[in-house]
Write a protein that holds these residues in place. Structure first.
Motif, PDB file in Angstrom:
ATOM      1  N   VAL A 219       0.835  -1.196   0.000  1.00  0.00           N
ATOM      2  CA  VAL A 219       0.000   0.000   0.000  1.00  0.00           C
ATOM      3  C   VAL A 219       0.881   1.262   0.000  1.00  0.00           C
ATOM      4  O   VAL A 219       0.461   2.318  -0.480  1.00  0.00           O
ATOM      5  N   LEU A 220       2.120   1.127   0.489  1.00  0.00           N
ATOM      6  CA  LEU A 220       3.046   2.259   0.429  1.00  0.00           C
ATOM      7  C   LEU A 220       3.227   2.734  -1.018  1.00  0.00           C
ATOM      8  O   LEU A 220       3.338   3.930  -1.281  1.00  0.00           O
ATOM      9  N   LEU A 221       3.217   1.789  -1.969  1.00  0.00           N
ATOM     10  CA  LEU A 221       3.343   2.166  -3.382  1.00  0.00           C
ATOM     11  C   LEU A 221       2.177   3.050  -3.807  1.00  0.00           C
ATOM     12  O   LEU A 221       2.341   4.003  -4.563  1.00  0.00           O
ATOM     13  N   LEU A 236       5.215   9.343   3.452  1.00  0.00           N
ATOM     14  CA  LEU A 236       5.699   9.375   4.830  1.00  0.00           C
ATOM     15  C   LEU A 236       4.538   9.420   5.829  1.00  0.00           C
ATOM     16  O   LEU A 236       4.591   8.771   6.873  1.00  0.00           O
ATOM     17  N   ALA A 237       3.474  10.152   5.482  1.00  0.00           N
ATOM     18  CA  ALA A 237       2.311  10.196   6.375  1.00  0.00           C
ATOM     19  C   ALA A 237       1.724   8.794   6.521  1.00  0.00           C
ATOM     20  O   ALA A 237       1.302   8.393   7.612  1.00  0.00           O
ATOM     21  N   TYR A 238       1.734   8.040   5.416  1.00  0.00           N
ATOM     22  CA  TYR A 238       1.245   6.661   5.473  1.00  0.00           C
ATOM     23  C   TYR A 238       2.152   5.816   6.368  1.00  0.00           C
ATOM     24  O   TYR A 238       1.677   5.052   7.215  1.00  0.00           O
ATOM     25  N   CYS A 239       3.487   5.961   6.184  1.00  0.00           N
ATOM     26  CA  CYS A 239       4.428   5.205   7.026  1.00  0.00           C
ATOM     27  C   CYS A 239       4.188   5.518   8.502  1.00  0.00           C
ATOM     28  O   CYS A 239       4.159   4.613   9.336  1.00  0.00           O
ATOM     29  N   HIS A 240       4.008   6.802   8.824  1.00  0.00           N
ATOM     30  CA  HIS A 240       3.759   7.183  10.216  1.00  0.00           C
ATOM     31  C   HIS A 240       2.511   6.487  10.761  1.00  0.00           C
ATOM     32  O   HIS A 240       2.508   6.003  11.894  1.00  0.00           O
ATOM     33  N   ALA A 241       1.451   6.453   9.943  1.00  0.00           N
ATOM     34  CA  ALA A 241       0.203   5.830  10.394  1.00  0.00           C
ATOM     35  C   ALA A 241       0.414   4.341  10.664  1.00  0.00           C
ATOM     36  O   ALA A 241       0.014   3.823  11.706  1.00  0.00           O
ATOM     37  N   VAL A 242       1.110   3.658   9.739  1.00  0.00           N
ATOM     38  CA  VAL A 242       1.339   2.220   9.912  1.00  0.00           C
ATOM     39  C   VAL A 242       2.259   1.977  11.110  1.00  0.00           C
ATOM     40  O   VAL A 242       2.034   1.060  11.908  1.00  0.00           O
TER      41      VAL A 242
END
Lengths: 521, 248
Positions: A219-221, A236-242
């Motif tokens: 999903v990062l893609l 990066l916002a997605y990485c932070h959430a995960v």
């Protein structure tokens, strides 16, 4: 001065029946639908801003989560409201908070939830001339394109102007040489744009639906490619959430390098925006020079990360791999060496009266409008709203890096151009500081999968990117909610365009720095 | 100092097309290519790394469907000397005909005057940003007699970016139908080539070919500007496609 604990006390004393909890810097509560409007009014009065609205449909249960963040100190609040999965009705909060308008329109379209008291629903994400009503694309029973009912229907743009000679000027969805696809309905009686209605989501790719059932890493893609020109900002916002959901601590070196890449991306993005403003005023030499500067920055990015748009840099838990300190230095030096040329371009533009005539006093958005629509990023900062997630809700390496958040008061096209140049200078400084104090150590923590949910945010080049994920036991995404900055800022687009001359429309649009791809998702 | 003088003083910044096989990553990210691994297990492992199924293992050989590559960089070893990763090609001649076949170029008369209409059918912004660079000083598309036109009625080439979303399908077909014959369609980027990470799915087709007949495909996420220049030169017959680069 009010603090997070004051607000919590206030909430507790006003709504005694609600079980308010505080964990770290986040207030959470399940609240009954009937007190939602009052709680939202209370938070709004204390300068809390709407972060995102997340609807989740599990078939047998239906809930809507409203995330707010404090405007002046670190702190979040998540209000969860349950709805009846059969009746699918909730009270609208738009009458008390205009910023929620588009969120509710989107949820109505994709989840078939009706918001009572909402001023205008329908024809938003799924266009009325193509789809049957109540398709509810995000509902669990919709699995493939066969489940979506297409229906050709007559559609006419909404007319507001009743004056003699009034007409609608449509622009799009395919227009201009290399513009993104979107339709603009400009209502006019001749010279000035009286009403401007953007019809977006032609490029709707249903990223949130695509994410469901995929692994957190894949999903990062999608998060990176929601808007390819701010891959780090949204990724990066997605990485932070995960990482919040999986309880991962990112090593300090990875946090610093992420900020390093984010700032390089911001510099490149802002130069692109300057180029678009120059091109919109037909100042060909300046546009060419900005294009050349942009290409040099793309090459600096490509040389250090092997990809010109930083795809494949981020990973869950840190970065894909470490970087050679010498290569990082070369990138920082390269960007530093261009800063002189960027300043020369800025000074030349500021001394061109014909250019300034085109961007001064046009597309004005005053502070009141910027606060009403809760605009974000450089757009808001040009209107005197100092909203920058890096300073008000610090994350990663930004807690320990000193930088200024430039603001301007005028809110016109020129103010927005000045903000871009001022932010480029700040980002260059941050890049330097980060490299000087780059911590040693690993660049990735191996994630261990567990069920959970988390909220992540960043200041992407165009403003606050706020994302929410729910992860299942095996590390698959159950629900992904992506709130990119352009979605917030398109909501204020009409304020900037209404009341200004037709020929200024492309210039106003360029100064607003909006991405259609980022909005459409 | 006025802008005219500023422009003159900047000098000529236009660059020659890179011909060789070692274009640096600052200009092109390159693409993975067919690689012989140490063992069949190693080939299966590398195929499993690819999130889009672009790498297919046959014994120890891992071949690459380049249209499917989205530049996630996961098969690329961070250290070029390290074993185990997929080999990468470092050039810009990505373009190929549909299904790997030969594309029929336009009449030779188009080599010095080719008009291109770009249609964004769901692009993320990076392909469009690379296309914007084509008119910049570094790439200077005009020198080849190639022009980007705002109207499909004057266009010879339809350049499609994005996976073709359901809501852009109609406008895309309308633009294609409005173009006079002879015309060609170039699909630029992984999304237009094969749907990328977005399609085929609920709201996206599997690339431009699902809506209009495609004559030339330029893989890459995004393809670098020089790869797009090469494709546009090839579509009017001014440049041959480079079959050696397309071994995958």
């Amino acid at each position: 001065m009010t603090t997070l604990t004051d607000v919590l006390q206030g909430l507790r004393s006003n709504w005694l029946a609600v079980a308010w909890s505080l964990e770290q810097d986040s207030i959470a509560a399940s609240i009954p639908a009937e007190c939602l409007s009052d709680v939202v009014t209370y938070l709004h009065a204390h300068e809390w801003r709407l972060g995102t609205v997340v609807a989740t449909d599990r078939g047998t249960s239906l809930e809507v989560r409203y995330a707010f963040y404090a405007g002046r100190y670190p702190g979040w609040a998540q209000l969860v409201v349950a709805a009846d999965p059969v009746a699918r009705v909730l009270p609208s909060i738009t009458p008390v908070l205009i910023a929620a308008d588009w969120f509710e329109r989107e949820i109505e379209d994709l989840f078939s939830i009706r918001f009572t008291q909402h001023p205008r629903l329908g024809d938003f994400v799924l266009h009325d001339n193509q789809w049957a009503e109540n398709n509810g694309l995000m509902r669990p029973n919709v699995r493939s394109s066969a489940d979506m009912e297409e229906q050709r229907r007559a559609w006419r743009p909404r007319r507001v102007l009743k004056e003699e000679g009034a007409f609608v000027m449509p622009i799009g969805p395919i227009y201009s040489a290399d513009a993104e696809s979107a339709l603009f309905l400009l209502e006019t009686v001749g010279e000035d744009v009286v009403r401007a209605i953007p019809r977006l989501f032609y490029k709707y790719r249903a990223i949130e639906k695509l994410a469901e059932g995929r692994s957190v890493r894949d999903v990062l893609l999608l998060a990176e490619r929601c808007s390819g020109t701010s891959a780090i900002g949204n990724g990066l916002a997605y990485c932070h959430a995960v990482e919040r959901a999986l309880l991962i601590d990112v090593p300090p070196r990875a946090a610093a390098l992420r900020a390093f890449f984010a700032e390089l991306e911001r510099i490149r993005h802002h130069v692109t925006s300057v180029r678009e403003i120059c091109a919109s005023t037909s100042l060909a030499v300046a546009a060419s020079q900005a294009l050349w500067l942009e290409e040099q920055l793309l090459r600096i990015c490509g040389a250090v990360a092997e990809h010109r748009y930083f795809f494949g840099v981020l990973d869950i838990g840190g970065l894909m791999h470490d970087y050679d300190p010498a290569a990082l230095e070369v990138a920082a030096d390269g960007a530093g060496a261009l800063s002189g040329r960027i300043r020369i371009l800025r000074d030349a533009l500021q001394n061109s009266s014909s250019f300034l005539d085109r961007i001064e006093q046009i597309g004005i958005v005053d502070e009141h409008a910027a606060r009403t629509f809760e605009l974000v990023g450089p757009f808001a900062r040009a209107s005197g709203v100092s909203a920058d997630m890096r300073s008000i809700q610090p994350y990663g390496a930004y807690a320990s890096v000193a930088f200024a958040v430039p603001t301007e008061a005028e809110g016109d096209g020129y103010a927005r151009l000045r903000i871009l140049f001022a932010e480029i200078a700040q980002s260059l400084q941050i890049v330097r500081t980060l490299l000087r104090e780059l911590p040693a150590g690993p660049v990735r923590t191996e994630p261990t999968m567990r069920a959970g949910f988390g909220l992540g945010w960043t200041e992407a080049p165009r403003g606050a990117s706020i994302q929410w994920v729910q992860v299942g036991e095996e590390g698959t995404i159950l629900r992904y909610r992506l709130t990119p900055p352009s979605f917030r800022n398109w909501h204020g687009f009409h304020v900037a365009t209404e009341g200004f001359a037709f020929q200024d429309f492309p210039i106003v649009l360029a100064t607003l720095d909006l991405s259609v791809a980022e909005n459409d998702r | 100092m006025n802008w005219f003088v500023r422009g003159l003083l900047a000098g000529i910044r236009t660059e020659a097309e890179p011909g060789g096989k070692d274009t640096p990553p600052s200009i092109s990210p390159g693409l993975p290519r067919t690689t012989l691994h140490a063992s069949p297990e190693a080939a299966i492992d590398i195929a499993a790394v690819c999130p889009t199924g672009a790498i297919v293992a046959h014994d120890a050989l891992a071949s690459v469907v380049q249209d499917l590559c989205v530049h996630c960089m996961r098969c690329k070893p961070s250290d070029p000397g390290a074993a185990g990763g997929q080999e990468w090609r470092h050039d810009v001649r990505f373009a190929h005909g549909p299904e790997g076949g030969e594309a029929e170029p336009l009449d030779r008369r188009f080599t010095r005057s080719l008009h291109v209409r770009i249609v964004d059918a769901g692009d993320c912004g990076s392909c469009l940003n690379e296309l914007a660079q084509l008119n910049g000083p570094s790439y200077n598309l005009h020198r080849f007699g190639i022009f980007i036109t705002p109207t499909p009625r004057q266009a010879d080439v339809l350049l499609v970016v994005g996976p073709v979303t359901r809501q852009m399908r109609g406008p895309l077909k309308a633009a294609y139908d409005a173009m006079p014959d002879p015309k060609r369609v170039v699909a630029v980027g992984a999304c237009a080539a094969g749907g990328g990470i977005f399609g085929p799915s609920l709201m996206c087709a599997g690339g431009a070919a699902d809506a209009v007949p495609v004559d030339l495909v330029v893989p890459g996420c995004p393809p670098p500007p020089f790869a797009i220049v090469h494709a546009l030169r090839a579509v009017c017959g001014a440049r041959p496609l480079d079959p050696s680069g397309n071994l995958g």
